[in-house]
Design a protein around this motif. Structure first.
Motif, PDB file in Angstrom:
ATOM      1  N   ARG A   1      45.093 -42.152 -40.295  1.00 56.07           N
ATOM      2  CA  ARG A   1      44.862 -40.920 -39.545  1.00 56.07           C
ATOM      3  C   ARG A   1      44.478 -41.285 -38.111  1.00 56.07           C
ATOM      4  NH1 ARG A   1      40.501 -38.124 -38.555  1.00 56.07           N
ATOM      5  NH2 ARG A   1      39.229 -39.190 -40.100  1.00 56.07           N
ATOM      6  N   SER A   2      44.924 -40.504 -37.153  1.00 54.44           N
ATOM      7  CA  SER A   2      44.583 -40.757 -35.752  1.00 54.44           C
ATOM      8  C   SER A   2      43.081 -40.627 -35.552  1.00 54.44           C
ATOM      9  CB  SER A   2      45.321 -39.779 -34.835  1.00 54.44           C
ATOM     10  OG  SER A   2      44.903 -38.458 -35.100  1.00 54.44           O
ATOM     11  N   GLY A   3      42.553 -41.427 -34.660  1.00 57.80           N
ATOM     12  CA  GLY A   3      41.130 -41.372 -34.355  1.00 57.80           C
ATOM     13  C   GLY A   3      40.239 -41.928 -35.445  1.00 57.80           C
ATOM     14  N   ALA A   4      40.791 -42.758 -36.330  1.00 58.02           N
ATOM     15  CA  ALA A   4      40.054 -43.194 -37.522  1.00 58.02           C
ATOM     16  C   ALA A   4      39.233 -44.471 -37.347  1.00 58.02           C
ATOM     17  CB  ALA A   4      41.023 -43.376 -38.685  1.00 58.02           C
TER      18      ALA A   4
ATOM     19  N   TYR B   1      37.832 -42.811 -28.745  1.00 58.53           N
ATOM     20  CA  TYR B   1      39.052 -42.027 -28.559  1.00 58.53           C
ATOM     21  C   TYR B   1      38.788 -40.852 -27.620  1.00 58.53           C
ATOM     22  CZ  TYR B   1      40.919 -44.348 -32.733  1.00 58.53           C
ATOM     23  OH  TYR B   1      41.353 -45.266 -33.641  1.00 58.53           O
TER      24      TYR B   1
ATOM     25  N   ARG C   1      41.013 -37.403 -31.049  1.00 54.68           N
ATOM     26  CA  ARG C   1      40.144 -37.155 -32.209  1.00 54.68           C
ATOM     27  C   ARG C   1      40.482 -35.822 -32.868  1.00 54.68           C
ATOM     28  NH1 ARG C   1      36.137 -39.720 -29.536  1.00 54.68           N
ATOM     29  NH2 ARG C   1      35.441 -37.832 -28.498  1.00 54.68           N
ATOM     30  N   ALA C   2      40.777 -34.824 -32.049  1.00 51.61           N
ATOM     31  CA  ALA C   2      41.064 -33.482 -32.570  1.00 51.61           C
ATOM     32  C   ALA C   2      42.476 -33.348 -33.138  1.00 51.61           C
ATOM     33  CB  ALA C   2      40.859 -32.447 -31.465  1.00 51.61           C
ATOM     34  N   SER C   3      43.359 -34.269 -32.807  1.00 49.92           N
ATOM     35  CA  SER C   3      44.772 -34.121 -33.220  1.00 49.92           C
ATOM     36  C   SER C   3      44.979 -34.224 -34.726  1.00 49.92           C
ATOM     37  CB  SER C   3      45.645 -35.151 -32.505  1.00 49.92           C
ATOM     38  OG  SER C   3      45.396 -36.451 -33.010  1.00 49.92           O
ATOM     39  N   ARG C   4      44.178 -35.036 -35.384  1.00 54.68           N
ATOM     40  CA  ARG C   4      44.239 -35.202 -36.839  1.00 54.68           C
ATOM     41  C   ARG C   4      45.647 -35.521 -37.344  1.00 54.68           C
ATOM     42  NH1 ARG C   4      39.799 -34.404 -39.390  1.00 54.68           N
ATOM     43  NH2 ARG C   4      40.750 -33.711 -41.322  1.00 54.68           N
TER      44      ARG C   4
ATOM     45  N   VAL D   1      48.623 -38.033 -38.811  1.00 54.24           N
ATOM     46  CA  VAL D   1      48.740 -39.188 -39.697  1.00 54.24           C
ATOM     47  C   VAL D   1      49.920 -39.994 -39.172  1.00 54.24           C
ATOM     48  CG1 VAL D   1      49.203 -39.999 -42.032  1.00 54.24           C
ATOM     49  CG2 VAL D   1      47.758 -37.982 -41.663  1.00 54.24           C
TER      50      VAL D   1
END
Length: 125
Positions: free
Chosen positions: A59-62, A68, A73-76, A78
């Motif tokens: 997942r983005s921002g993980a 980030y 972070r808010a995009s969520r 994968v």
């Protein structure tokens, strides 16, 4: 002409895993060299950008110890092959407000090759 058309249709009908074999991870590694100033594929090694170790499926921002942008972070997202392809084509269109200072990779084959490299070189052991 009919043979070429049949081959093109057959290639489109291949499952994603089979199409991925058309990508060249060795060439992707060469292309990734341009990315390595900001990104590492080593686990736990962040640079200006986060580590891309085991990025496919993540997942983005993980990565907890990477700062980030709020947008990322808010995009969520994968990071599937398809999402990485969209990201590499135009990061700022996919996630407006990202800090990634990269205009995009216009050539689809280049993106495929880089993604294939990330799948092999940056995957979990």
């Amino acid at each position: 002409m009919k043979v070429l058309m049949a081959l093109a249709i057959a290639a489109l009908a291949l499952p994603a895993a089979a199409r991925a074999q058309l990508a060249d991870p060795a060439r992707g590694e060469e292309i990734f060299d341009e990315c390595s100033g900001c990104h590492s594929i080593e686990a736990g090694t962040n640079r200006y950008g986060p580590s891309l170790h085991a990025v496919v499926g993540r997942r983005s921002g993980a990565i907890g110890d990477f700062d980030y942008s709020d947008a990322m972070r808010a995009s969520r997202l994968v990071w599937t092959e398809a999402m990485l392809d969209r990201w590499l084509a135009n990061p700022r269109a996919l996630v407006p407000g990202t800090r990634m200072d990269f205009p995009g990779m216009p050539q689809r084959q280049d993106r495929r090759d880089v993604i294939a490299y990330l799948e092999t070189a940056g995957s979990a052991p």
